[in-house]
Design an enzyme around this catalytic site. Structure first.
Site, mmCIF file in Angstrom:
data_model
loop_
_atom_site.group_PDB
_atom_site.id
_atom_site.type_symbol
_atom_site.label_atom_id
_atom_site.label_comp_id
_atom_site.label_asym_id
_atom_site.label_seq_id
_atom_site.Cartn_x
_atom_site.Cartn_y
_atom_site.Cartn_z
ATOM 1 N N HIS A 1 0.866 -1.180 0.000
ATOM 2 C CA HIS A 1 0.000 0.000 0.000
ATOM 3 C C HIS A 1 0.901 1.227 0.000
ATOM 4 O O HIS A 1 2.015 1.212 0.519
ATOM 5 C CB HIS A 1 -0.865 -0.040 1.271
ATOM 6 C CG HIS A 1 -1.951 0.985 1.325
ATOM 7 N ND1 HIS A 1 -1.697 2.311 1.612
ATOM 8 C CD2 HIS A 1 -3.301 0.886 1.159
ATOM 9 C CE1 HIS A 1 -2.838 2.980 1.622
ATOM 10 N NE2 HIS A 1 -3.830 2.137 1.346
ATOM 11 N N ASP B 1 3.224 -3.983 7.984
ATOM 12 C CA ASP B 1 1.939 -3.305 7.847
ATOM 13 C C ASP B 1 0.856 -4.325 8.173
ATOM 14 O O ASP B 1 0.641 -5.280 7.431
ATOM 15 C CB ASP B 1 1.792 -2.785 6.417
ATOM 16 C CG ASP B 1 0.433 -2.135 6.151
ATOM 17 O OD1 ASP B 1 -0.408 -2.106 7.070
ATOM 18 O OD2 ASP B 1 0.215 -1.667 5.018
ATOM 19 N N GLN C 1 -4.438 -4.925 7.165
ATOM 20 C CA GLN C 1 -5.406 -5.892 6.661
ATOM 21 C C GLN C 1 -5.341 -7.233 7.382
ATOM 22 O O GLN C 1 -6.124 -8.137 7.072
ATOM 23 C CB GLN C 1 -5.189 -6.115 5.155
ATOM 24 C CG GLN C 1 -5.386 -4.884 4.302
ATOM 25 C CD GLN C 1 -6.801 -4.342 4.349
ATOM 26 O OE1 GLN C 1 -7.754 -5.048 4.694
ATOM 27 N NE2 GLN C 1 -6.958 -3.066 4.031
ATOM 28 N N LYS D 1 -10.460 -0.083 10.726
ATOM 29 C CA LYS D 1 -10.637 -1.316 9.952
ATOM 30 C C LYS D 1 -10.992 -2.502 10.852
ATOM 31 O O LYS D 1 -11.262 -3.598 10.352
ATOM 32 C CB LYS D 1 -9.369 -1.630 9.151
ATOM 33 C CG LYS D 1 -9.019 -0.587 8.086
ATOM 34 C CD LYS D 1 -7.773 -0.986 7.325
ATOM 35 C CE LYS D 1 -7.253 0.146 6.458
ATOM 36 N NZ LYS D 1 -8.138 0.460 5.326
ATOM 37 N N CYS E 1 -4.682 2.407 -3.787
ATOM 38 C CA CYS E 1 -3.454 2.915 -3.157
ATOM 39 C C CYS E 1 -2.299 1.922 -3.302
ATOM 40 O O CYS E 1 -1.516 1.732 -2.366
ATOM 41 C CB CYS E 1 -3.678 3.254 -1.690
ATOM 42 S SG CYS E 1 -4.845 4.605 -1.436
#
Length: 412
Positions: A124, A201, A204, A227, A367
């Protein structure tokens, strides 16, 4: 669990989320943000109604209550991701701010000209642009690990990207485009054997699978509250304490200092050194409530439902003429994320036509423009699922999707 039990379970889960009781929408954009359960909305409201004061500043009872709730939230987050100590939890606005903080501050203590930063092609922009800027500031070199068209990073590709000049590796745990999961535990171990810092990261992954930073061995992990059923405007950066103590502050001002003179300042200890200004205390409290909601629901339920829904959607979508799902041909490799193209129809048109049927999906480059360029496409439509979605919603989506080419004049 049979199909009827699965359906009934979904009905009960959806009662927790006010939006589903008030809005006529098939919401399939969960990778962008999740819906919020009533308990989280109420937790934020309760803070402002019963505990509202500026944390860390006042010595009166209400301020001390606000401070306790804020720090209790930090402990809840630390326990949730398996941090060794709550001081390793820094509250940010979102995953993007956390990754910017890590990149900016690490670059000042670790990077010099010709050093190397390695990222994957599937990152991302939030885990790419901060490292681009770090390379420009320091003269370091930014390198990419490429994946297969199925979204797999091979051990060979990873190891070939690492040299004796590599100082930092940054990688997503789950791709927001492909849904593919990277083995960051293995990669972090490989890096640590060579003295390389690993930044993950988790935007997700943390909402959908159990994540334990000590088991993974990562040095940093960033994720967003919004999220994972919490409000927008609250996020987390986990950092290994020994590294956080070496890093300079990211922002300067109130509450990140111990003392200030005309000429200099002594900064507060970790984590407050990185939390300048008035903090988002209500967001932190609501994030803690979202974590309690996840724990109460159980990742076993969350994963079982999301795996089932992913497979169900994959099979239904691939049966539609002209639909091409990006990434692996194996549904189990997509972890709730199915990006696709439709022959002859621009993704923006796909999303607009679906919206006319009250179906919310994401269209664009997500993104992740370098990844899409690498895959040879400029944009796609993305369906992203959460455990509160249902087979009936997927049926509604696929029925609408199957009509789009005909509506655009391509016949059946």
């Amino acid at each position: 669990m049979n199909k009827e039990q699965f359906r009934q379970q979904g009905i009960e889960i959806r009662k927790d989320f006010p939006l589903f009781n008030s809005a006529d929408v098939v919401y399939l954009d969960n990778a962008a943000t999740s819906q919020k359960p009533e308990c989280v909305i109420q937790a934020e409201r309760d803070f402002y109604e019963k505990s509202n004061a500026n944390p860390l500043r006042g010595l009166y009872a209400l301020a001390e209550k606000a401070t306790k709730e804020y720090e209790d939230a930090r402990k809840t987050v630390a326990d949730f991701i398996g941090a060794a100590d709550s001081s390793e939890i820094i509250f940010t606005r979102n995953a993007t701010e956390g990754l910017n903080l890590a990149a900016y501050c690490l670059s000042q203590i670790m990077l010099k000209e010709d050093d190397e930063i390695v990222v994957s092609i599937m990152e991302h922009h939030s885990n790419l642009l901060p490292w681009q800027q770090a390379a420009r500031r320091t003269g370091a070199v930014l390198k990419f690990i490429e994946c297969s068209k199925d979204g797999v990073i091979t051990d060979e590709a990873f190891e070939n990207a690492i040299t004796d000049k590599t100082k930092i590796v940054a990688m997503t745990q789950i791709s927001n485009v492909l849904g593919s999961k990277n083995d960051i535990k293995k990669y972090a171990s490989y890096c640590h054997d060579r003295g390389i810092v690993f930044v993950a990261d988790g935007a997700q992954s943390v909402p959908h699978i159990p994540v334990n930073v000590q088991e993974l061995g990562v040095d940093f992990l960033s994720f967003s509250g919004h999220k994972m059923f919490a409000p927008m405007g609250i996020g987390v950066l986990y950092g290994r304490k020994s590294l956080l103590e070496q890093m300079p502050p990211f922002l300067y001002g109130g509450e990140m200092i111990e003392s200030v003179t005309r000429e200099s300042a002594v900064y507060a200890e970790v984590p407050h050194k990185f939390e300048a200004g008035t903090v988002n205390a209500s967001g932190a409290v609501a994030l803690a409530e979202a974590i309690r909601y996840i724990n109460k629901t159980g990742f076993d339920v969350i994963q079982e439902r999301e795996d089932y829904l992913t497979k169900y959607a994959f099979e239904k979508m691939t049966a539609v003429n002209g639909v091409h799902i990006i990434g692996s041909p194996d549904a189990s490799s997509h972890h709730g994320i199915l990006s696709f193209t439709l022959d002859g129809v621009h993704p923006h048109d796909v999303a607009s036509i679906l919206d006319a049927d009250n179906i919310g999906v994401r269209a664009g480059h997500h993104c992740a423009q370098p990844l899409l360029a690498y895959l040879g496409i400029s944009s796609s439509t993305r369906v992203s699922l959460a455990f509160y979605n249902t087979c009936e919603e997927i049926d509604t989506f696929v029925d609408s999707l199957s009509q789009i080419r005909r509506q655009m004049g391509y016949g059946e």
